[in-house]
Scaffold this motif. Structure first.
Motif, PDB file in Angstrom:
ATOM      1  N   SER A  80       0.820  -1.211   0.000  1.00  0.00           N
ATOM      2  CA  SER A  80       0.000   0.000   0.000  1.00  0.00           C
ATOM      3  C   SER A  80       0.854   1.260   0.000  1.00  0.00           C
ATOM      4  CB  SER A  80      -0.933   0.009   1.214  1.00  0.00           C
ATOM      5  OG  SER A  80      -0.189   0.094   2.425  1.00  0.00           O
ATOM      6  N   PHE A  81       2.115   1.125   0.426  1.00  0.00           N
ATOM      7  CA  PHE A  81       3.004   2.291   0.429  1.00  0.00           C
ATOM      8  C   PHE A  81       3.584   2.552  -0.955  1.00  0.00           C
ATOM      9  CE2 PHE A  81       6.962   4.621   1.449  1.00  0.00           C
ATOM     10  CZ  PHE A  81       6.422   5.616   2.258  1.00  0.00           C
ATOM     11  N   TYR A  82       3.624   1.497  -1.798  1.00  0.00           N
ATOM     12  CA  TYR A  82       4.187   1.626  -3.142  1.00  0.00           C
ATOM     13  C   TYR A  82       3.059   1.965  -4.118  1.00  0.00           C
ATOM     14  CZ  TYR A  82       6.714   0.444  -7.429  1.00  0.00           C
ATOM     15  OH  TYR A  82       7.313   0.487  -8.678  1.00  0.00           O
ATOM     16  N   THR A  83       2.651   3.217  -4.136  1.00  0.00           N
ATOM     17  CA  THR A  83       1.564   3.680  -4.981  1.00  0.00           C
ATOM     18  C   THR A  83       1.996   4.952  -5.702  1.00  0.00           C
ATOM     19  OG1 THR A  83       0.627   5.062  -3.231  1.00  0.00           O
ATOM     20  CG2 THR A  83      -0.145   2.769  -3.358  1.00  0.00           C
ATOM     21  N   TRP A  84       1.253   5.297  -6.755  1.00  0.00           N
ATOM     22  CA  TRP A  84       1.569   6.516  -7.494  1.00  0.00           C
ATOM     23  C   TRP A  84       1.394   7.753  -6.618  1.00  0.00           C
ATOM     24  CZ3 TRP A  84       4.456   6.857 -11.490  1.00  0.00           C
ATOM     25  CH2 TRP A  84       4.497   5.831 -12.425  1.00  0.00           C
ATOM     26  N   SER A  85       0.385   7.734  -5.748  1.00  0.00           N
ATOM     27  CA  SER A  85       0.161   8.899  -4.891  1.00  0.00           C
ATOM     28  C   SER A  85       1.347   9.105  -3.951  1.00  0.00           C
ATOM     29  CB  SER A  85      -1.124   8.726  -4.087  1.00  0.00           C
ATOM     30  OG  SER A  85      -1.064   7.576  -3.263  1.00  0.00           O
ATOM     31  N   PHE A 109       4.351   8.030  -4.553  1.00  0.00           N
ATOM     32  CA  PHE A 109       5.487   8.391  -5.406  1.00  0.00           C
ATOM     33  C   PHE A 109       5.552   9.901  -5.599  1.00  0.00           C
ATOM     34  CE2 PHE A 109       6.883   9.541  -9.707  1.00  0.00           C
ATOM     35  CZ  PHE A 109       8.205   9.121  -9.653  1.00  0.00           C
ATOM     36  N   PHE A 110       4.433  10.508  -5.958  1.00  0.00           N
ATOM     37  CA  PHE A 110       4.428  11.950  -6.193  1.00  0.00           C
ATOM     38  C   PHE A 110       4.607  12.730  -4.891  1.00  0.00           C
ATOM     39  CE2 PHE A 110       2.281  10.639 -10.163  1.00  0.00           C
ATOM     40  CZ  PHE A 110       3.145  11.269 -11.050  1.00  0.00           C
ATOM     41  N   LYS A 111       4.101  12.184  -3.792  1.00  0.00           N
ATOM     42  CA  LYS A 111       4.292  12.822  -2.501  1.00  0.00           C
ATOM     43  C   LYS A 111       5.778  12.860  -2.147  1.00  0.00           C
ATOM     44  CE  LYS A 111       3.156  12.261   2.402  1.00  0.00           C
ATOM     45  NZ  LYS A 111       2.481  11.396   3.396  1.00  0.00           N
ATOM     46  N   VAL A 112       6.451  11.735  -2.344  1.00  0.00           N
ATOM     47  CA  VAL A 112       7.888  11.653  -2.054  1.00  0.00           C
ATOM     48  C   VAL A 112       8.663  12.535  -3.016  1.00  0.00           C
ATOM     49  CG1 VAL A 112       9.879  10.118  -2.134  1.00  0.00           C
ATOM     50  CG2 VAL A 112       7.803   9.383  -0.978  1.00  0.00           C
ATOM     51  N   LEU A 113       8.268  12.521  -4.290  1.00  0.00           N
ATOM     52  CA  LEU A 113       8.967  13.284  -5.311  1.00  0.00           C
ATOM     53  C   LEU A 113       8.886  14.785  -5.057  1.00  0.00           C
ATOM     54  CD1 LEU A 113      10.475  13.013  -8.069  1.00  0.00           C
ATOM     55  CD2 LEU A 113       8.254  13.355  -9.159  1.00  0.00           C
ATOM     56  N   LEU A 114       7.727  15.255  -4.655  1.00  0.00           N
ATOM     57  CA  LEU A 114       7.505  16.689  -4.530  1.00  0.00           C
ATOM     58  C   LEU A 114       7.893  17.254  -3.158  1.00  0.00           C
ATOM     59  CD1 LEU A 114       4.049  16.927  -6.332  1.00  0.00           C
ATOM     60  CD2 LEU A 114       6.292  17.573  -7.240  1.00  0.00           C
ATOM     61  N   ALA A 115       7.590  16.516  -2.111  1.00  0.00           N
ATOM     62  CA  ALA A 115       7.820  17.118  -0.791  1.00  0.00           C
ATOM     63  C   ALA A 115       8.164  16.107   0.289  1.00  0.00           C
ATOM     64  CB  ALA A 115       6.578  17.903  -0.370  1.00  0.00           C
ATOM     65  N   GLY A 116       8.466  14.895  -0.100  1.00  0.00           N
ATOM     66  CA  GLY A 116       8.716  13.859   0.893  1.00  0.00           C
ATOM     67  C   GLY A 116      10.023  14.059   1.637  1.00  0.00           C
ATOM     68  N   ALA A 117      10.025  13.660   2.895  1.00  0.00           N
ATOM     69  CA  ALA A 117      11.245  13.703   3.690  1.00  0.00           C
ATOM     70  C   ALA A 117      12.189  12.600   3.225  1.00  0.00           C
ATOM     71  CB  ALA A 117      10.897  13.520   5.165  1.00  0.00           C
ATOM     72  N   PRO A 118      13.501  12.746   3.486  1.00  0.00           N
ATOM     73  CA  PRO A 118      14.468  11.722   3.068  1.00  0.00           C
ATOM     74  C   PRO A 118      14.115  10.322   3.541  1.00  0.00           C
ATOM     75  CG  PRO A 118      15.610  13.690   3.802  1.00  0.00           C
ATOM     76  CD  PRO A 118      14.155  13.899   4.121  1.00  0.00           C
ATOM     77  N   GLU A 119      13.624  10.199   4.788  1.00  0.00           N
ATOM     78  CA  GLU A 119      13.295   8.871   5.300  1.00  0.00           C
ATOM     79  C   GLU A 119      12.095   8.266   4.568  1.00  0.00           C
ATOM     80  OE1 GLU A 119      11.756  12.037   8.229  1.00  0.00           O
ATOM     81  OE2 GLU A 119      13.585  11.597   7.105  1.00  0.00           O
ATOM     82  N   GLU A 120      11.157   9.111   4.135  1.00  0.00           N
ATOM     83  CA  GLU A 120      10.023   8.618   3.351  1.00  0.00           C
ATOM     84  C   GLU A 120      10.487   8.121   1.988  1.00  0.00           C
ATOM     85  OE1 GLU A 120       7.188  11.963   3.493  1.00  0.00           O
ATOM     86  OE2 GLU A 120       5.743  10.462   4.193  1.00  0.00           O
ATOM     87  N   ARG A 121      11.394   8.871   1.401  1.00  0.00           N
ATOM     88  CA  ARG A 121      11.929   8.466   0.099  1.00  0.00           C
ATOM     89  C   ARG A 121      12.661   7.136   0.213  1.00  0.00           C
ATOM     90  NH1 ARG A 121      13.710  10.032  -4.888  1.00  0.00           N
ATOM     91  NH2 ARG A 121      15.791   9.309  -5.476  1.00  0.00           N
ATOM     92  N   GLN A 122      13.470   6.965   1.251  1.00  0.00           N
ATOM     93  CA  GLN A 122      14.197   5.718   1.439  1.00  0.00           C
ATOM     94  C   GLN A 122      13.239   4.557   1.628  1.00  0.00           C
ATOM     95  OE1 GLN A 122      17.356   6.503   0.182  1.00  0.00           O
ATOM     96  NE2 GLN A 122      17.857   4.865   1.610  1.00  0.00           N
ATOM     97  N   LYS A 123      12.184   4.778   2.399  1.00  0.00           N
ATOM     98  CA  LYS A 123      11.200   3.721   2.616  1.00  0.00           C
ATOM     99  C   LYS A 123      10.512   3.347   1.319  1.00  0.00           C
ATOM    100  CE  LYS A 123       6.953   2.563   5.117  1.00  0.00           C
ATOM    101  NZ  LYS A 123       5.900   3.061   6.053  1.00  0.00           N
TER     102      LYS A 123
END
Length: 237
Positions: free
Chosen positions: A24-29, A31-45
């Motif tokens: 459920s964490f691997y979704t397009w929504s 992805f764009f959240k991480v791409l645009l404003a996600g914290a480093p730890e969110e991106r790593q996850k």
């Protein structure tokens, strides 16, 4: 230099307490959240979940590119021949494709060990050209290991190995720097790329203390190692 630690990889079999990745964490929504404003730890996850879910597909792609390189790549075929002249054959059977789990010192795309051969990080190598460059880089390490008796704890040895591998593998060619890494300098672009990548690789070594120590090791051996193009007659670009 002769025995750099390989990147940590996934276990071929999951332990009993293994927890499946959260799809459920691997979704397009996300992805764009991480791409645009996600914290480093969110991106790593997000990337960790993605890589685990795609592991089988990534490894099959990597193995296909690896086999293509040993059959069709001029630089890979040349390095294999040169290694075979001074030591044992290094073929596709000695190159493993695995998912790499990166540590705190940054990502990597491959590694060489005289005991285990070459590791290619399947989740990092998304096209043939990048795999070819990475494989050539690690094969230069293998050539140097066979040619010299090197000390894996000696940062000067490590620096020389990384300078030569970045210089001879083709990974610092102008077009890759310009379009792939956003490095737009024209003057001294090649030398700057080799120095930068060698310093980053030395810094990632377990026994390197900091950026200053890595840069110092590279500077100490730069002149002799940058001018050593063996087994090539000139720099392959």
């Amino acid at each position: 230099m002769s025995n750099p630690e390989l990147p940590e990889t996934s276990s071929p079999t999951h332990p009993q307490d293994y927890t499946a990745p959260d799809r459920s964490f691997y979704t397009w929504s996300n992805f764009f959240k991480v791409l645009l404003a996600g914290a480093p730890e969110e991106r790593q996850k997000y990337l960790a979940v993605r890589d685990e879910l795609r592991e089988e597909k990534d490894c099959k792609r990597c193995e296909s590119f690896r086999d293509w390189a040993f059959k069709r790549s001029p630089v890979v075929r040349f390095l294999r021949d040169e290694i075979n002249k001074i030591g044992p054959d290094l073929g596709p059977q000695h190159v493993r494709c695995k998912r790499c789990v990166h540590g705190t010192k940054g990502s990597t795309s491959g590694g060489f060990s005289p005991d285990y051969g070459i590791l290619l990080c399947a989740n990092e190598l998304v096209n043939k050209k990048r795999l070819e460059d990475t494989l050539a880089h690690e094969m230069v390490h293998a050539y140097d290991h066979v040619r010299f008796k090197t000390d894996p704890e000696n940062l000067r040895h490590a620096a020389c190995m990384e300078i030569r591998a970045s210089m001879l593998s083709g990974e610092c060619r102008f077009m890759r720097e310009f379009f792939g890494r956003g490095q737009y300098k024209i003057t001294s672009q090649f030398q700057d790329c080799v120095r930068r990548r060698a310093t980053l690789s030395v810094r990632a070594r377990r026994h390197c203390e900091d950026d200053v120590q890595a840069a110092t090791a590279v500077n100490q051996v730069w002149e002799s190692c940058f001018n050593d193009t063996r087994p090539f007659d000139e720099i392959y670009r």
